[in-house]
Design an enzyme around this catalytic site. Structure first.
Site, PDB file in Angstrom:
ATOM      1  N   ALA A  24      -2.158   1.564  -1.101  1.00 24.34           N
ATOM      2  CA  ALA A  24      -2.451   1.188  -2.481  1.00 24.34           C
ATOM      3  C   ALA A  24      -1.176   1.082  -3.308  1.00 24.34           C
ATOM      4  O   ALA A  24      -1.035   0.181  -4.157  1.00 24.34           O
ATOM      5  CB  ALA A  24      -3.404   2.208  -3.103  1.00 24.34           C
ATOM      6  N   TYR A  25      -0.236   1.987  -3.053  1.00 24.88           N
ATOM      7  CA  TYR A  25       1.045   1.969  -3.769  1.00 24.88           C
ATOM      8  C   TYR A  25       1.820   0.691  -3.469  1.00 24.88           C
ATOM      9  O   TYR A  25       2.306  -0.002  -4.378  1.00 24.88           O
ATOM     10  CB  TYR A  25       1.850   3.197  -3.376  1.00 24.88           C
ATOM     11  CG  TYR A  25       3.256   3.228  -3.901  1.00 24.88           C
ATOM     12  CD1 TYR A  25       3.524   3.567  -5.224  1.00 24.88           C
ATOM     13  CD2 TYR A  25       4.339   2.935  -3.070  1.00 24.88           C
ATOM     14  CE1 TYR A  25       4.824   3.600  -5.704  1.00 24.88           C
ATOM     15  CE2 TYR A  25       5.634   2.973  -3.535  1.00 24.88           C
ATOM     16  CZ  TYR A  25       5.866   3.307  -4.857  1.00 24.88           C
ATOM     17  OH  TYR A  25       7.157   3.340  -5.322  1.00 24.88           O
ATOM     18  N   VAL A  26       1.951   0.368  -2.189  1.00 22.11           N
ATOM     19  CA  VAL A  26       2.701  -0.828  -1.795  1.00 22.11           C
ATOM     20  C   VAL A  26       2.037  -2.083  -2.370  1.00 22.11           C
ATOM     21  O   VAL A  26       2.721  -2.966  -2.904  1.00 22.11           O
ATOM     22  CB  VAL A  26       2.797  -0.910  -0.255  1.00 22.11           C
ATOM     23  CG1 VAL A  26       3.329  -2.272   0.189  1.00 22.11           C
ATOM     24  CG2 VAL A  26       3.687   0.204   0.270  1.00 22.11           C
ATOM     25  N   VAL A  29      -3.349   5.964   0.329  1.00 24.09           N
ATOM     26  CA  VAL A  29      -2.570   6.056  -0.906  1.00 24.09           C
ATOM     27  C   VAL A  29      -1.308   5.208  -0.806  1.00 24.09           C
ATOM     28  O   VAL A  29      -0.958   4.473  -1.733  1.00 24.09           O
ATOM     29  CB  VAL A  29      -2.218   7.524  -1.220  1.00 24.09           C
ATOM     30  CG1 VAL A  29      -1.286   7.608  -2.415  1.00 24.09           C
ATOM     31  CG2 VAL A  29      -3.482   8.325  -1.489  1.00 24.09           C
ATOM     32  N   LYS A  72       2.752  -2.318  -6.201  1.00 26.77           N
ATOM     33  CA  LYS A  72       4.117  -2.741  -6.504  1.00 26.77           C
ATOM     34  C   LYS A  72       4.329  -4.205  -6.139  1.00 26.77           C
ATOM     35  O   LYS A  72       4.960  -4.965  -6.884  1.00 26.77           O
ATOM     36  CB  LYS A  72       5.118  -1.855  -5.757  1.00 26.77           C
ATOM     37  CG  LYS A  72       5.190  -0.429  -6.270  1.00 26.77           C
ATOM     38  CD  LYS A  72       5.648  -0.370  -7.720  1.00 26.77           C
ATOM     39  CE  LYS A  72       5.923   1.052  -8.180  1.00 26.77           C
ATOM     40  NZ  LYS A  72       6.197   1.145  -9.631  1.00 26.77           N
TER      41      LYS A  72
END
Length: 218
Positions: A131-133, A128, A136
């Site tokens: 995927a977030y990094v 997770v 962004k």
């Protein structure tokens, strides 16, 4: 006075931002998924329009952004452990907002990102977080290449503490915490200073008053 469309307009930073925009003489337009948010957001001084960024078409984005003087992308998929929502919200929502702004003729765009997302993700990072990094990072890359008048704010670890009014703001800063209220204050200050166009900053709480930190960073 400017009309500022805030994508993710019911988010925690956005809710801190709306009153600051009103105080500065602007009209915030909170773009949200559901009508039920309207009373609370109107109480903060915002107008409200409906935009489900995970379902919206390019025409939907252009419609709600039409007539705005600037866009703030403040949406996030949340800490729900859903990898796909990082792609559909944090990245897809940004890409849709960029395209909609261009179609609607809105040049000014301020994006709230996250600290350190250009750095490699450690092998021990969870799926997770990775995927977030990536979401962004790719959203910021797309905005920098968009031809819009962009500013990117990359806060450190967010807290719900009261605003301090003081930050450290630079292209790279040591990782740390920052209140959501202080992030909102930096975004509001950036919107009112044309020298911030083309600037990408990392942001944590620090010793310098927000207005002075922004002035020193441009």
């Amino acid at each position: 006075m400017a009309r500022i469309a805030v994508v993710g307009g019911n988010g925690q930073i956005a809710r801190q931002l709306h009153p600051l925009l009103v105080q500065a003489g602007h009209t915030p337009v909170a773009l949200v998924r559901t009508e039920s948010y309207r009373p609370d957001l109107e109480a903060l001084g915002a107008e409200v329009d409906i935009l489900d960024i995970e379902q919206a078409s390019a025409a939907d984005y252009a419609r709600v952004l039409s007539g705005a003087d600037a866009v703030v992308f403040a949406a996030g998929g949340g800490p729900d452990g859903n990898v796909e929502r990082k792609r559909t919200v944090d990245l897809g929502g940004s890409l849709g907002s960029i395209a909609g702004a261009k179609q609607a003729g809105v040049r000014r765009f301020v994006q709230i990102s996250a600290i350190g997302v250009d750095q490699p993700v450690g092998e021990d990072a969870g799926e997770v977080w990775k995927a977030y990094v990536e979401a962004k990072r790719d959203a910021d890359k797309a905005l920098r290449a968009s031809g819009l008048d962009w500013t990117i704010v990359r806060p450190g670890a967010l807290t719900d503490d009261d605003p301090t009014g003081a930050v450290t703001l630079a292209a790279e800063v040591e990782r740390g915490e920052v209140t959501r209220a202080d992030v909102a204050a930096v975004v509001a200050a950036a919107l009112d200073d044309p020298r911030t166009v083309g600037q990408q900053w990392e942001l944590v709480n620090g010793p310098t008053a927000v207005a002075d930190a922004v002035a020193a960073a441009v």
